[in-house]
Design an enzyme around this catalytic site. Structure first.
Site, PDB file in Angstrom:
ATOM      1  N   GLU A 262      -4.415  37.384  93.645  1.00  0.00           N
ATOM      2  CA  GLU A 262      -3.792  38.278  94.620  1.00  0.00           C
ATOM      3  C   GLU A 262      -3.158  37.507  95.762  1.00  0.00           C
ATOM      4  O   GLU A 262      -2.091  37.878  96.249  1.00  0.00           O
ATOM      5  CB  GLU A 262      -4.828  39.274  95.151  1.00  0.00           C
ATOM      6  CG  GLU A 262      -4.252  40.399  95.999  1.00  0.00           C
ATOM      7  CD  GLU A 262      -4.119  40.081  97.490  1.00  0.00           C
ATOM      8  OE1 GLU A 262      -3.544  40.910  98.221  1.00  0.00           O
ATOM      9  OE2 GLU A 262      -4.598  39.000  97.919  1.00  0.00           O
ATOM     10  N   GLU A 263      -3.812  36.461  96.224  1.00  0.00           N
ATOM     11  CA  GLU A 263      -3.258  35.704  97.354  1.00  0.00           C
ATOM     12  C   GLU A 263      -1.936  35.043  96.983  1.00  0.00           C
ATOM     13  O   GLU A 263      -1.067  34.858  97.829  1.00  0.00           O
ATOM     14  CB  GLU A 263      -4.262  34.652  97.837  1.00  0.00           C
ATOM     15  CG  GLU A 263      -5.542  35.218  98.433  1.00  0.00           C
ATOM     16  CD  GLU A 263      -5.338  35.934  99.761  1.00  0.00           C
ATOM     17  OE1 GLU A 263      -4.182  36.095 100.199  1.00  0.00           O
ATOM     18  OE2 GLU A 263      -6.344  36.350 100.350  1.00  0.00           O
TER      19      GLU A 263
ATOM     20  N   ASP B 171     -10.007  35.999  94.747  1.00  0.00           N
ATOM     21  CA  ASP B 171      -9.459  34.700  95.125  1.00  0.00           C
ATOM     22  C   ASP B 171      -9.315  34.654  96.643  1.00  0.00           C
ATOM     23  O   ASP B 171      -9.261  35.682  97.318  1.00  0.00           O
ATOM     24  CB  ASP B 171      -8.120  34.442  94.442  1.00  0.00           C
ATOM     25  CG  ASP B 171      -7.063  35.484  94.787  1.00  0.00           C
ATOM     26  OD1 ASP B 171      -7.409  36.680  94.899  1.00  0.00           O
ATOM     27  OD2 ASP B 171      -5.885  35.115  94.950  1.00  0.00           O
TER      28      ASP B 171
ATOM     29  N   HIS C 223      -7.319  34.809 106.427  1.00  0.00           N
ATOM     30  CA  HIS C 223      -6.571  33.553 106.449  1.00  0.00           C
ATOM     31  C   HIS C 223      -6.808  32.758 107.736  1.00  0.00           C
ATOM     32  O   HIS C 223      -6.125  31.763 107.982  1.00  0.00           O
ATOM     33  CB  HIS C 223      -5.056  33.788 106.262  1.00  0.00           C
ATOM     34  CG  HIS C 223      -4.704  34.509 105.010  1.00  0.00           C
ATOM     35  ND1 HIS C 223      -3.401  34.639 104.568  1.00  0.00           N
ATOM     36  CD2 HIS C 223      -5.462  35.141 104.080  1.00  0.00           C
ATOM     37  CE1 HIS C 223      -3.379  35.332 103.440  1.00  0.00           C
ATOM     38  NE2 HIS C 223      -4.634  35.642 103.129  1.00  0.00           N
TER      39      HIS C 223
END
Length: 466
Positions: A145-146, A79, A419
């Protein structure tokens, strides 16, 4: 083991890994929306001849090579975060581009590049007969996970694959490591502070009790907790204190390796009857990064002991968030938003296997693409010891932090790309990582394994969520 043959095999798959990664990038796959990229990974694993490919109830995809009883696993979360402000991207974040050195697009470094290298690393193992007898290889594409690091592995250990703790020798996390081998990182937790007030008409604010004003006092003290020194000149001693043996006598050396804890306000919310009324509630989220020697309850208690929090008494509630978003499959795995700190011993057998592989393949210095353009250059980030730690958090918070399954990291890309807009990763990293992954199983010396490879593991909460 012919290390030149391994490197040549990995280089020969560079175009395939690039294509595979670009296909994954082109499929938006934010947390809880990974179905499309899972199907793409499944197709690639099947095309490459994995012995078994499965998707568990949470939506993690797992590919298997070999048929032994003991397992060496490779984990990649598939993800990504969103793209943020589109205007900050110079190219389409999903279509992206590639040139001779880099691949551009959301997820290249964080961390679908790791998935590409792990899948092809396993393929090279099969091609060259590198899977040791009595072992099999587990390649995990993990979800969410994020949103909630490690929850995917909580599901694997507690529901999807209950034999994981007894059968997995170790896990290699393919999170980006800037060319290094990482043996731990700080933990984190998500804290919420709620403040109550009483609304009234904005024309006579003295009749009410403004929750935003109360929170303003608390916000300044949260900032002070992060920024203050730890001496007697301040009422609120800063989190840097945990690097000092005076405040952290048992774990200050581990804290110095990991780095100090931090806290920052990440969100703010309020309620009010209208724009011409006094706010009757206010809440904030705090991102708390925890170093060695800190516990989940000590972090909550630090906030509860802030002068403003104590001053406002029962009008303030300090708590830890829970996570319960449905996966793309609809499955819900509820857990606390607590992600434990962990460090491996540098001498642990599984850490040494990666060091041995790196030295045999590339030497003792970090590798990377050199470029005159600083935005494309990897080397300036890599003039550091080969063995180190992450700054951010990974699925290792569960793999080793919760369950004590040995974990170590080596992955393509850079933490600084995570990010960020205009995210890139490097083709050389994909190749190097695939080669190292292929070499590691044959260099793991099981006879050097000790009962406890952990140098530091943070205590868990008293919740018992299965």
């Amino acid at each position: 083991m012919d290390f030149n043959q391994i490197k040549a095999a990995a280089k020969a798959y560079e175009a395939d890994m690039t294509r595979f990664l670009r296909d994954m990038i082109a499929i938006p796959s934010e947390s809880c929306g990974e179905e499309g990229v899972v199907k793409r990974i499944k197709a690639e694993m099947e095309r490459l001849g994995f012995d078994q490919v499965e998707i568990d109830g949470l939506g993690n995809i797992i590919g298997w090579m070999g048929d032994g009883e003991k397992i060496i696993a490779f984990d990649s979360h598939i993800d990504t975060v969103g793209i943020g402000n589109r205007n900050n991207w110079t190219q389409d974040p999903y279509q992206g581009y590639e040139d001779d050195a880099v691949i551009y697009g959301r997820g290249g470094s964080d961390q679908e590049g790791g998935m590409a290298s792990a899948v092809y690393g396993a393929k090279i193992m099969k091609d060259l007969g590198l899977i040791p007898a009595n072992y099999r290889i587990m390649v995990v594409g993990s979800v969410q996970e994020e949103d909630c690091d490690g929850m995917c592995w909580q599901y694997i250990v507690n529901k999807g694959f209950p034999q994981a703790k007894e059968k997995i020798e170790f896990v290699v996390s393919t999170e980006p490591t800037d060319g290094g081998i990482y043996r731990g990182h700080r933990g984190r937790m998500e804290i919420r502070v709620d403040v109550k007030g009483v609304s009234c008409h904005g024309s006579a604010p003295e009749r009410g009790d403004n929750a935003i004003y109360k929170m303003a006092d608390i916000l300044q003290e949260v900032r002070a907790l992060n920024e203050n020194p730890a001496d007697d000149s301040v009422e609120i001693k800063g989190l840097v204190k945990m690097l000092d043996p005076k405040y952290n006598p048992e774990h200050y050396e581990d804290a110095q390796f990991l780095g100090r804890g931090t806290c920052t306000t990440s969100e703010i919310f309020f309620t009010s009857p209208s724009r011409c009324a006094v706010a009757d509630s206010c809440a904030i989220s705090i991102d708390r990064r925890m170093t060695a020697g800190e516990t989940w309850d000590s972090c909550l208690e630090e906030i509860r002991q802030l002068p403003a929090v104590k001053r406002y008494g029962d009008d303030v509630k300090v708590s830890m968030y829970m996570y319960s978003r449905p996966a793309w499959t609809g499955e819900v795995y509820e857990t606390e938003c607590f992600f434990p700190t962990w460090i491996n011993k540098a001498s642990a057998a599984h850490v040494q296997a990666l060091i041995d592989a790196h030295e045999a393949l590339f030497g003792s210095e970090r590798q990377g693409h050199a470029d005159p353009d600083p935005a494309r250059d990897a080397i300036h980030l890599r003039r550091r010891p080969l063995t180190d730690k992450w700054t951010f958090s990974t699925n290792g918070v569960s793999i080793q932090g919760r369950y004590g399954i040995p974990c170590v990291g080596f992955g393509p890309g850079a933490e600084s790309q995570a990010h960020a807009p205009n995210e890139i990763t490097w083709k050389q990293d994909l190749v190097n990582c695939a080669a190292l992954y292929a070499a590691v199983p044959g260099l793991y010396k099981e006879e050097n394994k000790t009962a406890d490879v952990t140098q530091f593991r943070q205590s868990l909460t008293d919740n018992d969520i299965k």
